[in-house]
Design an enzyme around this catalytic site. Structure first.
Site, PDB file in Angstrom:
ATOM      1  N   HIS A 285      45.140 -27.693 -21.662  1.00 11.49           N
ATOM      2  CA  HIS A 285      45.111 -28.279 -20.319  1.00 11.49           C
ATOM      3  C   HIS A 285      45.911 -29.564 -20.190  1.00 11.49           C
ATOM      4  CE1 HIS A 285      42.110 -30.755 -22.334  1.00 11.49           C
ATOM      5  NE2 HIS A 285      42.291 -31.643 -21.382  1.00 11.49           N
TER       6      HIS A 285
HETATM    7  C1  UD1 Z   1      40.741 -34.918 -17.434  1.00 10.65           C
HETATM    8  C2  UD1 Z   1      40.978 -36.078 -18.383  1.00 10.65           C
HETATM    9  C3  UD1 Z   1      41.363 -35.546 -19.759  1.00 10.65           C
HETATM   10  C4  UD1 Z   1      40.341 -34.549 -20.265  1.00 10.65           C
HETATM   11  C5  UD1 Z   1      40.163 -33.457 -19.235  1.00 10.65           C
HETATM   12  C6  UD1 Z   1      39.108 -32.452 -19.658  1.00 10.65           C
HETATM   13  C7  UD1 Z   1      41.888 -38.142 -17.358  1.00 10.65           C
HETATM   14  C8  UD1 Z   1      43.098 -38.979 -17.217  1.00 10.65           C
HETATM   15  N1  UD1 Z   1      42.078 -36.930 -17.928  1.00 10.65           N
HETATM   16  O1  UD1 Z   1      41.961 -34.220 -17.285  1.00 10.65           O
HETATM   17  O2  UD1 Z   1      41.418 -36.631 -20.669  1.00 10.65           O
HETATM   18  O3  UD1 Z   1      40.795 -34.002 -21.484  1.00 10.65           O
HETATM   19  O4  UD1 Z   1      39.735 -34.066 -18.003  1.00 10.65           O
HETATM   20  O5  UD1 Z   1      38.990 -31.436 -18.709  1.00 10.65           O
HETATM   21  O6  UD1 Z   1      40.836 -38.569 -16.982  1.00 10.65           O
HETATM   22  N2  UD1 Z   1      40.266 -29.576 -11.050  1.00 10.65           N
HETATM   23  C9  UD1 Z   1      39.496 -28.599 -10.445  1.00 10.65           C
HETATM   24  N3  UD1 Z   1      38.137 -28.717 -10.549  1.00 10.65           N
HETATM   25  C10 UD1 Z   1      37.522 -29.730 -11.203  1.00 10.65           C
HETATM   26  C11 UD1 Z   1      38.319 -30.712 -11.804  1.00 10.65           C
HETATM   27  C12 UD1 Z   1      39.685 -30.617 -11.722  1.00 10.65           C
HETATM   28  O7  UD1 Z   1      40.006 -27.668  -9.859  1.00 10.65           O
HETATM   29  O8  UD1 Z   1      36.280 -29.743 -11.258  1.00 10.65           O
HETATM   30  C13 UD1 Z   1      41.741 -29.444 -10.975  1.00 10.65           C
HETATM   31  C14 UD1 Z   1      42.359 -30.205  -9.825  1.00 10.65           C
HETATM   32  O9  UD1 Z   1      43.460 -29.483  -9.374  1.00 10.65           O
HETATM   33  C15 UD1 Z   1      42.845 -31.472 -10.491  1.00 10.65           C
HETATM   34  C16 UD1 Z   1      43.230 -30.967 -11.881  1.00 10.65           C
HETATM   35  O10 UD1 Z   1      42.303 -29.944 -12.182  1.00 10.65           O
HETATM   36  O11 UD1 Z   1      43.896 -32.070  -9.823  1.00 10.65           O
HETATM   37  C17 UD1 Z   1      43.187 -32.029 -12.951  1.00 10.65           C
HETATM   38  O12 UD1 Z   1      41.904 -32.684 -12.963  1.00 10.65           O
HETATM   39  P1  UD1 Z   1      41.805 -34.217 -13.460  1.00 10.65           P
HETATM   40  O13 UD1 Z   1      40.387 -34.636 -13.528  1.00 10.65           O
HETATM   41  O14 UD1 Z   1      42.726 -35.070 -12.654  1.00 10.65           O
HETATM   42  O15 UD1 Z   1      42.430 -34.164 -14.901  1.00 10.65           O
HETATM   43  P2  UD1 Z   1      42.159 -33.175 -16.125  1.00 10.65           P
HETATM   44  O16 UD1 Z   1      43.441 -32.475 -16.393  1.00 10.65           O
HETATM   45  O17 UD1 Z   1      40.939 -32.351 -15.916  1.00 10.65           O
END
Ligand code: UD1
Length: 366
Positions: free
Chosen positions: A205
């Site tokens: 991811h």
């Molecule tokens: C975040 C953490 C990362 C961790 C990862 C575990 C930061 C900078 N990054 O990254 O260190 O390894 O979580 O999962 O804090 N989304 C959904 N549903 C959700 C959450 C996210 O659809 O419940 C999608 C959204 O499109 C979002 C994308 O995933 O924009 C990324 O989510 P985000 O929390 O920004 O970063 P992660 O890649 O999950």
């Protein structure tokens, strides 16, 4: 003593579960849980609270997704009134996600005491948003609670006062060890149509692996190829799923099993029974070391070097064409039986004692 823990994203929740368990024998500890809402899908958040029997958060901030500045800014604005209302003795943050660094900045700007669990990890790669979060959080913390011995060297090199730094072990492993039995009864492997010891599980991811469609499809083609010889299971993070859908990827091999994001206990079962794990996650490098399952990390660096020197982890790098050269050794060489010091299921107990003993600690002045 009032302890306020802030969590936001998936890897935070097992760490919170360990702390919450360890506070239970102490009636003098009041635990307030704040969820920033960085992760919000059922399998990314609520399912962890259910699987791990974590009480519902006292405050849920509902921040959601956004750019880093947006997410950190909104989280800081929402946290400040909560901290001022609760006035805890300790604000405890775990790991390196945006919720962690946001809490650290708010806590110190209003003069509250901050403890960082999993302090001192460094990838020395500013391209990782987590590295920014780690450095900011450690620089501001009054207590630095270290899980990987490299953290002690890193914090010393950065000039941290020794008296504030404690090697406590790994709280995520506390929860893992407690969960292995619970994971046994679940139908996860049957649902994927796989046999214990005869599949590879992949989690991917990181923006560095999935945001560039060419690179992501490069990884998928290599995995699709591997699936000709052994089933390959990929529970997909929403970020990865969205990028794969946009790239229009569909696997050729029926043994390449793309699935929904797994909940915590399902994931523990999948890891424990795998022949090999491929990952770009930080936590899974540690979990495979604790479980004695070989792990190939699809990154150029790791902030968790103990998983290589005393664990089952090997760095592959970020070039998909290099993976094939590592597979033979990973499938056939025996893995380390060692587990790093204090990855023994009691890290959170050590933290609880340190918080209590330091309840009169003056906040850091420099
Ligand atoms: C975040 C953490 C990362 C961790 C990862 C575990 C930061 C900078 N990054 O990254 O260190 O390894 O979580 O999962 O804090 N989304 C959904 N549903 C959700 C959450 C996210 O659809 O419940 C999608 C959204 O499109 C979002 C994308 O995933 O924009 C990324 O989510 P985000 O929390 O920004 O970063 P992660 O890649 O999950």
């Amino acid at each position: 003593m009032k302890v306020l823990s802030v969590v936001g994203a998936r890897p935070n929740f097992p760490k919170l579960a360990a702390l919450n368990e360890s506070f239970k024998p102490y009636p003098e500890i009041k635990h307030v849980i704040v969820h920033t809402g960085q992760h919000y899908d059922f399998t990314m958040s609520e399912q962890f609270f259910q699987d791990l029997k974590i009480p519902s958060p006292t405050h849920h901030l509902g921040i959601g997704s956004g750019s880093h500045a947006e997410q950190v800014g909104k989280t800081m604005m929402a946290l400040e009134p909560v901290f001022l209302q609760e006035r805890p003795d300790w604000i405890v943050v775990v790991g390196d996600v945006n919720a962690t660094a946001s809490s650290a900045m708010v806590a110190k700007k209003i003069g509250m005491r901050l403890a960082h669990v999993e302090a001192g990890l460094r990838s020395f790669d500013w391209g990782m948003p987590e590295e920014v979060n780690r450095v900011v959080t450690d620089r501001l913390s009054d207590l630095l609670l270290v899980s990987d011995p490299s953290g002690l060297d890193n914090l010393r090199a950065e000039g941290q006062e020794e008296s504030r730094v404690h090697y406590v072990g790994n709280v995520m492993i506390d929860t893992l060890l407690r969960s292995v039995e619970l994971a046994k009864g679940r139908p996860t492997l049957d649902e994927y149509g796989i046999e214990p010891g005869n599949y590879v599980i992949v989690t991917m991811h990181r923006p560095s692996n999935v945001d560039d469609p060419k690179k992501l499809v490069g990884w998928m083609n290599v995995l699709d190829n591997l699936a000709q010889t052994i089933p390959v299971v990929l529970p997909l993070h929403p970020r990865t799923k969205a990028k794969l859908d946009a790239a229009g990827f569909s696997p050729k091999s029926k043994n390449m099993k793309l699935g929904a994001q797994a909940g915590y206990l399902d994931m523990v079962g999948l890891l424990k029974n795998a022949k090999l794990v491929l990952t770009d996650s930080g936590g899974i490098q540690e979990e495979t070391t604790a479980l004695g399952i070989p792990c190939l990390t699809l990154r150029d660096n790791t902030e968790r070097p103990i998983t290589i020197s005393e664990g089952t982890n090997t760095l592959v790098g970020s070039d998909p064409s290099k993976l094939a050269g590592f597979l033979d050794a990973a499938f056939n060489n025996p893995v380390s039986e060692k587990r790093p010091k204090y990855w023994d299921g009691h890290a959170a107990d050590r933290i609880t004692k340190i918080l209590l003993e330091n309840n009169d600690l003056a906040p850091r002045q420099k």
